[in-house]
Design a protein around this motif. Sequence first.
Motif, PDB file in Angstrom:
ATOM      1  N   ASP A 165       0.863  -1.180  -0.084  1.00  0.00           N
ATOM      2  CA  ASP A 165       0.090   0.093  -0.048  1.00  0.00           C
ATOM      3  C   ASP A 165       0.907   1.163   0.045  1.00  0.00           C
ATOM      4  OD1 ASP A 165       0.945  -0.057   2.645  1.00  0.00           O
ATOM      5  OD2 ASP A 165      -0.957  -0.066   3.555  1.00  0.00           O
ATOM      6  N   GLN A 166       2.105   1.121   0.024  1.00  0.00           N
ATOM      7  CA  GLN A 166       3.023   2.289   0.092  1.00  0.00           C
ATOM      8  C   GLN A 166       3.394   2.467  -1.524  1.00  0.00           C
ATOM      9  OE1 GLN A 166       6.256   1.027   2.702  1.00  0.00           O
ATOM     10  NE2 GLN A 166       5.151   1.891   4.491  1.00  0.00           N
ATOM     11  N   ILE A 167       3.082   1.832  -2.556  1.00  0.00           N
ATOM     12  CA  ILE A 167       3.450   1.931  -3.823  1.00  0.00           C
ATOM     13  C   ILE A 167       2.249   1.934  -4.728  1.00  0.00           C
ATOM     14  CG2 ILE A 167       4.872   0.862  -6.059  1.00  0.00           C
ATOM     15  CD1 ILE A 167       6.539  -0.654  -3.740  1.00  0.00           C
ATOM     16  N   SER A 168       2.052   2.911  -5.284  1.00  0.00           N
ATOM     17  CA  SER A 168       0.875   3.043  -6.310  1.00  0.00           C
ATOM     18  C   SER A 168       0.869   2.167  -7.497  1.00  0.00           C
ATOM     19  CB  SER A 168       0.700   4.596  -6.533  1.00  0.00           C
ATOM     20  OG  SER A 168       0.468   5.338  -5.628  1.00  0.00           O
ATOM     21  N   PRO A 169       0.147   1.281  -7.633  1.00  0.00           N
ATOM     22  CA  PRO A 169       0.022   0.323  -9.079  1.00  0.00           C
ATOM     23  C   PRO A 169      -0.663   1.260 -10.083  1.00  0.00           C
ATOM     24  CG  PRO A 169      -1.560  -0.287  -7.494  1.00  0.00           C
ATOM     25  CD  PRO A 169      -0.835   0.768  -6.681  1.00  0.00           C
ATOM     26  N   GLY A 170      -0.362   1.307 -11.087  1.00  0.00           N
ATOM     27  CA  GLY A 170      -0.807   1.925 -12.377  1.00  0.00           C
ATOM     28  C   GLY A 170      -0.669   1.275 -13.573  1.00  0.00           C
ATOM     29  N   GLU A 171      -0.995   2.008 -14.604  1.00  0.00           N
ATOM     30  CA  GLU A 171      -0.981   1.405 -15.972  1.00  0.00           C
ATOM     31  C   GLU A 171      -0.233   2.442 -16.908  1.00  0.00           C
ATOM     32  OE1 GLU A 171      -3.275   2.595 -18.535  1.00  0.00           O
ATOM     33  OE2 GLU A 171      -4.363   3.946 -17.464  1.00  0.00           O
ATOM     34  N   ALA A 172      -0.117   2.004 -18.221  1.00  0.00           N
ATOM     35  CA  ALA A 172       0.598   2.991 -19.158  1.00  0.00           C
ATOM     36  C   ALA A 172       2.093   3.346 -18.600  1.00  0.00           C
ATOM     37  CB  ALA A 172      -0.338   4.166 -19.660  1.00  0.00           C
ATOM     38  N   GLY A 173       2.788   2.472 -18.092  1.00  0.00           N
ATOM     39  CA  GLY A 173       4.097   2.701 -17.760  1.00  0.00           C
ATOM     40  C   GLY A 173       5.006   1.970 -18.875  1.00  0.00           C
ATOM     41  N   ALA A 174       6.528   2.443 -18.887  1.00  0.00           N
ATOM     42  CA  ALA A 174       7.190   1.615 -19.653  1.00  0.00           C
ATOM     43  C   ALA A 174       7.780   0.301 -18.960  1.00  0.00           C
ATOM     44  CB  ALA A 174       8.286   2.829 -20.015  1.00  0.00           C
ATOM     45  N   VAL A 175       7.449  -0.744 -19.404  1.00  0.00           N
ATOM     46  CA  VAL A 175       7.631  -1.812 -18.728  1.00  0.00           C
ATOM     47  C   VAL A 175       8.680  -2.809 -19.327  1.00  0.00           C
ATOM     48  CG1 VAL A 175       5.620  -2.900 -19.531  1.00  0.00           C
ATOM     49  CG2 VAL A 175       6.532  -3.552 -17.408  1.00  0.00           C
ATOM     50  N   THR A 176       9.489  -3.360 -18.864  1.00  0.00           N
ATOM     51  CA  THR A 176      10.469  -4.481 -19.551  1.00  0.00           C
ATOM     52  C   THR A 176      11.083  -5.235 -18.277  1.00  0.00           C
ATOM     53  OG1 THR A 176      12.247  -4.923 -21.080  1.00  0.00           O
ATOM     54  CG2 THR A 176      12.720  -3.015 -19.614  1.00  0.00           C
ATOM     55  N   SER A 177      11.818  -6.176 -18.684  1.00  0.00           N
ATOM     56  CA  SER A 177      12.548  -7.373 -17.883  1.00  0.00           C
ATOM     57  C   SER A 177      14.114  -7.380 -18.270  1.00  0.00           C
ATOM     58  CB  SER A 177      11.828  -8.695 -17.696  1.00  0.00           C
ATOM     59  OG  SER A 177      10.508  -8.696 -17.501  1.00  0.00           O
TER      60      SER A 177
END
Length: 393
Positions: A165-177
Amino acid sequence: MAPHRLTSALLTSLLATILTAGTTDAALLDVPSPKNYVRRALARATVLNNHVYIEGGQITQYEDGFSSIRGRVENQVNSTLSIPLNESWKSESVTIKATPKPFESLARNRWYLWTDTKNGVFYAWGGYWPFGLEMVTDEVYKFTADSRGGGEWGVETLPNGLRLDQISPGEAGAVTSTGTMGIVIGGQATPWTQLGRDNTRQLSGMITFDFESKALMNGTQKFSPFGDTPVVGASAEFISGVGENGIVVVMGGHVGRTDKEVPLGEMDFFDMRNVTFLRSLTACGSIGRNRTTDWCTKTLTFSACPDFALDKTSQHHQAGRAGCLTTHASRWATDKVLSVGGRGREDEIQIRDAIPQGLLLFDMTATEWKLEYDSNAAAYESANAIKDWYKKR
């Protein structure tokens, strides 16, 4: 229960029923037949064990090949889908396998997927619930793939003391592994990305997930190559074999704001003439380093960097499409990029896709779009146009 609470509960239930009628229906399939397929969008994909796995998103389909079922627009996808890469297939006839999900909370759009190829698993976090329905508290989910295009879902146990709950989940971020960790840069949080959130906010900084320690970390603004500037809708890709530990390349996207809520259509675009790299400190060399993190960054302008340039192919296939997903040839050791689904305008989700099952392949050597996959194709070789560019410098 007090009368006003009962009334409120009934209204909430009625609203949920109306909205759900537009997103779920037992008569609809996560994988309709090719003749009933209309559109797929807002999903994510990754590659494991010789299969492409397709996660989340929404789908539109016909009944008996010609009419929309019960006037519906989009159906929420409730299965994990997969397509084989160890056999050849055509877009019009390939069989897409569906593995039902054990949790309703796993039916989301624009998941953040982090792939640990060494251990044959991928992790899912973030994304948004269609219409904000069936939302639950945040978890990091783990999918363990088998060799047949299926697998099992579970909830990943994070280190003691870590509070999601201390981290805001979101969408439309630049994601990779990167092979050892997952990365998300920027994005935006909305009432549909986090239970209990009542506003929309563009996100700055960078989040990492360590595959070994399972630590999910939210960096400060100095943790991101863009400082305190939010990045929305950008793309990130990890390239191994460059330097000691590889690099992450970030391109495109919108420039968000942290001081006020700004609609996506009113945001400026990042300049596509610039490309941003992230390297680990051990491979940094003389690049300026951020001592508060394990990363260093550098932004290059194409005109000032002789080994980078943008070009476009001469061949186009149908109209442009948004909300599609791609898996990259670097993960297959072949010369193809697979594009799945997508649409142009919002209303195009109701118009039949000209691409069979939405499966479109780009041959990077021939620089041509194709509708079939050859599992025996040769390893990637640079296109002639790229070879000529390097010769001429």
